[in-house]
Design a protein around this motif. Structure first.
Motif, PDB file in Angstrom:
ATOM      1  N   ALA A 282      -7.064  23.905 -10.493  1.00 55.23           N
ATOM      2  CA  ALA A 282      -7.193  22.634 -10.352  1.00 55.23           C
ATOM      3  C   ALA A 282      -8.803  22.658 -10.852  1.00 55.23           C
ATOM      4  N   ILE A 283      -9.676  24.094 -10.264  1.00 57.45           N
ATOM      5  CA  ILE A 283     -11.011  23.808  -9.704  1.00 57.45           C
ATOM      6  C   ILE A 283     -11.334  24.677 -11.214  1.00 57.45           C
ATOM      7  N   ALA A 284     -13.630  24.423 -11.101  1.00 56.35           N
ATOM      8  CA  ALA A 284     -14.261  25.501 -11.925  1.00 56.35           C
ATOM      9  C   ALA A 284     -13.828  26.590 -11.642  1.00 56.35           C
ATOM     10  N   GLU A 285     -14.310  27.516 -12.562  1.00 58.41           N
ATOM     11  CA  GLU A 285     -14.297  29.153 -12.336  1.00 58.41           C
ATOM     12  C   GLU A 285     -15.592  29.338 -11.210  1.00 58.41           C
ATOM     13  N   ASP A 286     -16.980  28.263 -11.102  1.00 57.06           N
ATOM     14  CA  ASP A 286     -18.066  28.283 -10.393  1.00 57.06           C
ATOM     15  C   ASP A 286     -17.645  28.076  -9.507  1.00 57.06           C
ATOM     16  N   GLU A 287     -17.206  27.407  -9.103  1.00 57.89           N
ATOM     17  CA  GLU A 287     -16.258  26.602  -7.632  1.00 57.89           C
ATOM     18  C   GLU A 287     -15.227  27.589  -7.016  1.00 57.89           C
TER      19      GLU A 287
ATOM     20  N   ASP B  48       1.855  13.387  -4.427  1.00 58.88           N
ATOM     21  CA  ASP B  48       2.047  14.545  -5.274  1.00 58.88           C
ATOM     22  C   ASP B  48       0.992  15.003  -6.653  1.00 58.88           C
ATOM     23  N   ASP B  49      -0.342  13.999  -5.934  1.00 57.87           N
ATOM     24  CA  ASP B  49      -1.526  13.909  -7.022  1.00 57.87           C
ATOM     25  C   ASP B  49      -2.085  15.382  -6.505  1.00 57.87           C
ATOM     26  N   PRO B  50      -2.250  16.301  -7.744  1.00 61.94           N
ATOM     27  CA  PRO B  50      -2.904  17.796  -7.882  1.00 61.94           C
ATOM     28  C   PRO B  50      -4.096  17.540  -6.327  1.00 61.94           C
ATOM     29  N   ALA B  51      -5.223  16.740  -7.249  1.00 58.28           N
ATOM     30  CA  ALA B  51      -6.846  16.217  -7.141  1.00 58.28           C
ATOM     31  C   ALA B  51      -6.421  15.850  -5.142  1.00 58.28           C
ATOM     32  N   LEU B  52      -5.352  14.888  -5.140  1.00 56.43           N
ATOM     33  CA  LEU B  52      -5.592  14.680  -3.676  1.00 56.43           C
ATOM     34  C   LEU B  52      -5.130  15.695  -2.593  1.00 56.43           C
TER      35      LEU B  52
ATOM     36  N   VAL C  11       0.634  -0.906   0.111  1.00 54.57           N
ATOM     37  CA  VAL C  11       0.249   0.331   0.180  1.00 54.57           C
ATOM     38  C   VAL C  11       1.010   1.317   0.148  1.00 54.57           C
ATOM     39  N   THR C  12       1.328   1.716  -1.022  1.00 51.68           N
ATOM     40  CA  THR C  12       2.049   3.367  -1.534  1.00 51.68           C
ATOM     41  C   THR C  12       0.661   4.456  -0.142  1.00 51.68           C
ATOM     42  N   ALA C  13       1.598   5.265   0.261  1.00 52.50           N
ATOM     43  CA  ALA C  13       1.215   7.123   0.173  1.00 52.50           C
ATOM     44  C   ALA C  13      -0.630   6.693  -0.254  1.00 52.50           C
ATOM     45  N   GLU C  14       0.046   7.447  -1.097  1.00 51.77           N
ATOM     46  CA  GLU C  14      -0.977   7.606  -2.262  1.00 51.77           C
ATOM     47  C   GLU C  14      -2.352   6.593  -2.344  1.00 51.77           C
ATOM     48  N   ASP C  15      -1.948   5.646  -1.561  1.00 54.28           N
ATOM     49  CA  ASP C  15      -3.258   5.026  -1.882  1.00 54.28           C
ATOM     50  C   ASP C  15      -3.980   5.165  -0.130  1.00 54.28           C
ATOM     51  N   ARG C  16      -3.256   5.076   0.491  1.00 60.51           N
ATOM     52  CA  ARG C  16      -3.601   5.493   1.796  1.00 60.51           C
ATOM     53  C   ARG C  16      -4.248   6.511   2.190  1.00 60.51           C
ATOM     54  N   VAL C  17      -3.339   7.742   0.997  1.00 59.09           N
ATOM     55  CA  VAL C  17      -4.499   8.957   0.864  1.00 59.09           C
ATOM     56  C   VAL C  17      -5.651   8.811   0.766  1.00 59.09           C
ATOM     57  N   ARG C  18      -6.057   8.605  -0.656  1.00 61.20           N
ATOM     58  CA  ARG C  18      -7.342   8.010  -1.123  1.00 61.20           C
ATOM     59  C   ARG C  18      -8.296   7.582  -0.544  1.00 61.20           C
ATOM     60  N   VAL C  19      -7.752   6.342   0.185  1.00 62.86           N
ATOM     61  CA  VAL C  19      -9.115   6.125   0.923  1.00 62.86           C
ATOM     62  C   VAL C  19      -9.507   7.334   2.375  1.00 62.86           C
ATOM     63  N   TRP C  20      -8.263   7.995   2.701  1.00 65.73           N
ATOM     64  CA  TRP C  20      -8.176   8.348   3.665  1.00 65.73           C
ATOM     65  C   TRP C  20      -9.323   9.810   3.785  1.00 65.73           C
TER      66      TRP C  20
END
Length: 431
Positions: A229-234, A192-196, A152-161
């Motif tokens: 990274a997010i839409a203008e209305d957001e 490093d994933d921008p979305a996470l 399990v990578t750090a990214e996997d943990r972050v995605r679930v949490w």
């Protein structure tokens, strides 16, 4: 129970020389051998047959489970995702518990950790689709993230949490969300994933907002509103949340800086909250109509009652109006101050004393004269720094200075008229 067509196909699979490949081929052809009405029973029958067959080993069972999860996802039904995913998990649990030797049970449990994680994510997707966020969070929390048998990578943990935190926030369970956010803080720097990272920052801001830590929440919302990274209305919605949190924060120099930063944002004039933001930034008194209009856009936790029985908004408005009064008056009586703040004189005095003590207002209270004296200048925000010691003759000297300034201004105007219109001055000046 399987439909006749799938039952016939299963009979052919069990007589095949390569049962694992036959099971996978059958799952690939579910759209042709099954119907929407029978798909649930058909998939359960196929999975049961695959796990009860002695010709299908653990490695093949893993591949069949992966194919099974893919087929269920392809159906796109939240209810079926919960039903079929839970069925598969129950089957894995029962096969583990029925193993006779303890060592074999551990092996059976650990043999399908990746597939169990995929199944729990499938079930969580279904719960989220049904707006059952509490069950979704509980299901995701059961995913094994620390087992040595599974990489399990750090990214996997972050995605679930992150998903767990967001689900708990959907039901306003900030205590549980904060628990998983604290776990995220220990590993998010490795991702490093921008979305996470964006979801982490937004979840942190929402928790700070819910815990009434309005100043850090405002800063976090504002930073997110600048993200491309997010839409203008957001981005505009997040900017509006930053403004709301800044307005609700305790009055003082820190909030003044936050209001200034938001007021100078070129997007702010387009927000519904801009009117209140502008009046607060310019230290103008807020009218009840403005406050009522602003309150209609607040979340329930932002209208919660404080320890003294007032709402968060009401306290913020009273403290702001007190700062605005300090800009208008050098001194004011308790009764007049209470009328301006909409409080009784005792509460007006208590509020003033608390803000002075906390360093959010500079002044002093004369309880014998029932009067508050305000000092010019900005409070530092340090506890105890707002106290202004009385000085003998200070008010008299201030009055004298004001009279001197007025006399100087009159003299300057007279001299200017003498230079520009000497004939008019000579005819009208009375000495």
């Amino acid at each position: 129970m399987a439909s006749p067509k799938v039952a016939e196909a299963l009979a052919q699979v069990q007589s095949s020389s390569d049962q694992p490949a036959a099971f996978e081929a059958l799952l690939d052809n579910m759209s042709t051998v099954s119907t929407p009405e029978s798909i649930s029973g058909d998939l359960k029958a196929i999975l049961n047959a695959a796990f009860s067959s002695s010709a299908v080993g653990i490695v093949a069972q893993r591949a069949i489970l992966d194919k099974y999860v893919g087929v269920v996802r392809g159906i796109g039904s939240a209810n079926l995702s919960v039903e079929l995913g839970s069925h598969a998990l129950d089957m894995l649990d029962s096969s583990s518990s029925s193993t006779s030797a303890p060592g074999q049970a551990a092996l059976s449990t650990g043999a399908f950790l990746d597939q169990a994680a995929a199944l729990r994510e499938l079930v969580a997707d279904g719960h989220e689709g049904n707006d059952d966020y509490d069950e979704a969070a509980r299901t995701l929390a059961d995913i094994s993230l620390d087992s040595s048998a599974r990489r399990v990578t750090a990214e996997d943990r972050v995605r679930v949490w992150v998903r767990i935190v967001r689900n708990y926030l959907e039901i306003d369970d900030t205590t549980a969300a904060d628990t998983y956010l604290n776990k995220l803080k220990n590993v998010i720097y490795q991702v490093d994933d921008p979305a996470l990272n964006l979801h982490f920052r937004l979840s942190q801001a929402r928790i700070q907002d819910a815990k009434r830590e309005f100043l850090p929440a405002s800063q976090a919302y504002h930073d997110i509103s600048l993200s491309p990274a997010i839409a203008e209305d957001e981005r505009l919605h997040t900017l509006g949340m930053a403004v709301k949190c800044a307005i609700l924060a305790p009055a003082g120099p820190l909030r003044s800086r936050a209001l200034g930063r938001l007021y100078k944002d070129e997007r702010a004039p387009g927000l519904a909250e801009f009117g209140v933001l502008e009046r607060m930034f310019l230290d103008r008194l807020l009218a009840p109509a403005d406050v009522d209009k602003f309150a209609r856009g607040l979340a329930p936790h932002q209208l919660a009652l404080t320890a003294d029985g007032s709402t968060v908004l009401a306290r913020a408005v009273v403290e702001h109006n007190l700062r605005a009064v300090s800009r208008l008056y050098a001194n004011v009586g308790f009764a007049a101050l209470a009328a301006l703040l909409g409080l009784d004189p005792a509460r007006a005095e208590d509020t003033t004393a608390r803000m002075i003590e906390q360093g959010r207002l500079v002044g002093r209270i004369d309880q014998l004269d029932q009067r508050v004296y305000f000092e010019r200048g900005e409070a530092s925000g340090q506890k105890g720094s707002g106290r202004a010691d009385p000085s003998v003759g200070r008010e008299t000297r201030r009055w004298d200075a004001a009279v001197q300034a007025l006399a100087d201004d009159v003299e300057n105007v007279t001299n200017a008229l003498q230079r520009e219109f000497p004939d008019f001055v000579a005819a009208n000046l009375v000495v």
